[in-house]
Design a protein around this motif. Structure first.
Motif, PDB file in Angstrom:
ATOM      1  N   HIS A 260       0.946  -1.300  -0.020  1.00  0.00           N
ATOM      2  CA  HIS A 260      -0.009   0.231  -0.011  1.00  0.00           C
ATOM      3  C   HIS A 260       0.877   1.358   0.043  1.00  0.00           C
ATOM      4  O   HIS A 260       0.609   2.291   0.565  1.00  0.00           O
ATOM      5  CB  HIS A 260      -1.093  -0.067   1.205  1.00  0.00           C
ATOM      6  CG  HIS A 260      -2.035  -1.462   0.958  1.00  0.00           C
ATOM      7  ND1 HIS A 260      -3.166  -1.130  -0.056  1.00  0.00           N
ATOM      8  CD2 HIS A 260      -1.934  -2.524   1.386  1.00  0.00           C
ATOM      9  CE1 HIS A 260      -3.513  -2.472  -0.128  1.00  0.00           C
ATOM     10  NE2 HIS A 260      -3.082  -3.176   0.875  1.00  0.00           N
ATOM     11  N   CYS A 270      -7.443   1.262  -5.028  1.00  0.00           N
ATOM     12  CA  CYS A 270      -6.944  -0.057  -4.173  1.00  0.00           C
ATOM     13  C   CYS A 270      -7.890  -0.560  -3.312  1.00  0.00           C
ATOM     14  O   CYS A 270      -8.898   0.008  -2.830  1.00  0.00           O
ATOM     15  CB  CYS A 270      -5.588   0.529  -3.494  1.00  0.00           C
ATOM     16  SG  CYS A 270      -4.658  -0.688  -2.610  1.00  0.00           S
ATOM     17  N   CYS A 272      -7.611  -0.467  -0.480  1.00  0.00           N
ATOM     18  CA  CYS A 272      -7.454   0.346   0.894  1.00  0.00           C
ATOM     19  C   CYS A 272      -8.259   1.612   0.767  1.00  0.00           C
ATOM     20  O   CYS A 272      -8.176   2.418   1.562  1.00  0.00           O
ATOM     21  CB  CYS A 272      -5.950   0.652   1.492  1.00  0.00           C
ATOM     22  SG  CYS A 272      -5.223   1.720   0.126  1.00  0.00           S
ATOM     23  N   CYS A 277      -1.863   2.629  -5.164  1.00  0.00           N
ATOM     24  CA  CYS A 277      -0.718   1.758  -4.345  1.00  0.00           C
ATOM     25  C   CYS A 277      -0.144   0.672  -5.280  1.00  0.00           C
ATOM     26  O   CYS A 277      -0.857   0.389  -6.421  1.00  0.00           O
ATOM     27  CB  CYS A 277      -1.766   1.144  -3.253  1.00  0.00           C
ATOM     28  SG  CYS A 277      -2.375   2.083  -2.224  1.00  0.00           S
TER      29      CYS A 277
HETATM   30 ZN    ZN Z   1      -3.709   0.339  -1.083  1.00  0.00          ZN
END
Ligand code: ZN
Length: 417
Positions: A260, A270, A272, A277
């Motif tokens: 990440h 991503c 996240c 990332c």
């Molecule tokens: Zn990420």
């Protein structure tokens, strides 16, 4: 292993370092530690090694025998200098690992390896299953635990010493439980995994980040004193750094979470929740997304297509490996390891290993990679399992844990009398 004053250490023996603090000679655990590190000592050699009085040593040994931590095996060869009387041979003392096993659950994002290992780190029984870790933890673990129970029950006359779990998430360095993680793993963040494991099997439990567990396993075959950077490259991307037997955990327990790191201002969304990332460009999940419509549905399809020389899939893998290398170059320069080991379904592919090696050679100054060897995982898919097994054994057989177990038993025996 450089040991000049005794036989070679057995697999699973504690790593010896020159700076290890001296433990009190009265400790049962410290005595067992000596026996684990130097298998096959006689009582006479153990007296010399520990400096204990004869009476104290023999009393301590008796307790370790009764608790099943040590056994006597064979006898010293003639002329070993330990014969007390002519014609009398001395018994050799060994750490008792016979029939003692560990349950190891190496949980990836989409696949899990459920294993029984010996205390020495040998894989005895294994089941690999496809399972998506992003569903509710309770539901996910119910499936994994059922498989684990079958493997535990398949052993006869075995003693389960503990359970170890590897998971693609940070580990809180203060509690040993799960730390803050990505949005997709969020339900795990407050999940009391350690308590659940202890309640299920009534043995000590430990959890570790999956990539760091893989790094510990690989470092164990490379030998002590090595600086190892290990990459788990599969559905996600994670790293573990082991230096002289010690795995770097970091202040937040997130050391090695390189997937990440943002490598572009924009780019794919991503898991996240951010854009750009490394994982969003180069992970297995990203490759499957990018190869949609080509018949690629999972990581094994990618491996098969690369083996068959499919130009579209080979190009996509080369590009992903190049992006991964950019981030790895910085880590190599920061850590100056002597081994970079690539594992995971994608990382083990020869094409990925050679691409990463080539880019590191181009991007990192010679002085920061002079000793570096880039290779595929030496333990195949078992690196994580072996790393977890070793971490668990170090916890269960730590001198303080042994003292607690023995003194606790004494206290409860006294309470019952
Ligand atoms: Zn990420």
């Amino acid at each position: 292993m450089a040991q000049t004053d005794g036989p070679e250490a057995e697999p699973g023996a504690p790593a010896r370092t020159a700076t290890a603090p001296a433990l009190p000679a009265t400790s049962y655990g410290a005595l067992l530690d000596v026996i684990r590190s130097r298998p096959g000592l006689t009582r006479g050699q153990l007296l010399a090694a520990t400096g204990m009085s004869r009476t104290t040593l023999f009393a301590r040994l008796e307790v370790l025998f009764r608790a099943g931590y040590v056994y006597q095996d064979g006898s010293a060869p003639a002329g070993s200098g330990d014969e007390r009387r002519p014609g009398r041979r001395s018994e050799l003392l060994r750490w008792d690992t016979r029939d003692k096993v560990a349950l190891v659950l190496d949980l990836g994002q989409t696949r899990a390896r459920v294993c029984m290992t010996s205390v020495g780190g040998q894989v005895l029984r294994v089941r690999e299953v496809s399972a998506d870790i992003h569903i509710n933890p309770g539901e996910y673990l119910a499936t994994i635990f059922d498989i684990a129970d079958v493997l535990v029950r398949a052993g006869t006359d075995e003693t389960l010493v503990g359970v170890a779990v590897g998971i693609p998430a940070p580990i809180n360095p203060l509690t040993g439980g799960l730390g803050a993680t990505t949005s997709m793993m969020a339900p795990w963040e407050r999940y009391p995994l350690l308590d659940v494991l202890r309640e299920r099997w009534h043995v000590p439990a430990v959890i570790e980040n999956d990539a760091r567990a893989f790094a510990l396993g690989e470092a164990s075959v490379l030998g002590p004193g090595r600086a190892v950077l290990a990459i788990k490259y599969a559905t996600g991307i994670g790293a573990g750094i082991v230096d002289a037997g010690h795995v770097l955990e970091g202040a937040d327990g997130a050391a090695g979470d390189i997937g990440h790191v943002r490598i572009s201002d924009d780019g794919p969304l991503c898991t996240c929740g951010r854009h750009g990332c490394l994982a969003s460009w180069a992970s297995g999940q990203a490759l499957i997304r990018d190869l949609q419509g080509t018949g690629v549905r999972n990581l094994w399809d990618i491996v098969d297509r690369v083996s068959a020389g499919d130009p579209l899939v080979c190009d996509a893998v080369d590009e992903a490996a190049a992006r991964l290398s950019r981030v790895l170059s910085t880590v190599v320069a920061a850590a100056n390891p002597d081994a970079l080991v690539l594992g995971g379904v994608l990382g083990r592919m020869p094409r990925v290993v050679s691409t990463v090696e080539e880019h590191i050679r181009e991007d990192v100054a010679e002085r920061a990679r002079h000793r570096l060897r880039v290779s595929a995982a030496h333990l195949g898919a078992d690196g994580g399992v072996i790393g977890l097994s070793r971490k668990l054994v170090d916890l269960v057989y730590a001198p303080t844990a042994i003292d607690r177990a023995i003194l606790g038993e004494h206290e409860s025996a006294a309470g019952q009398a």
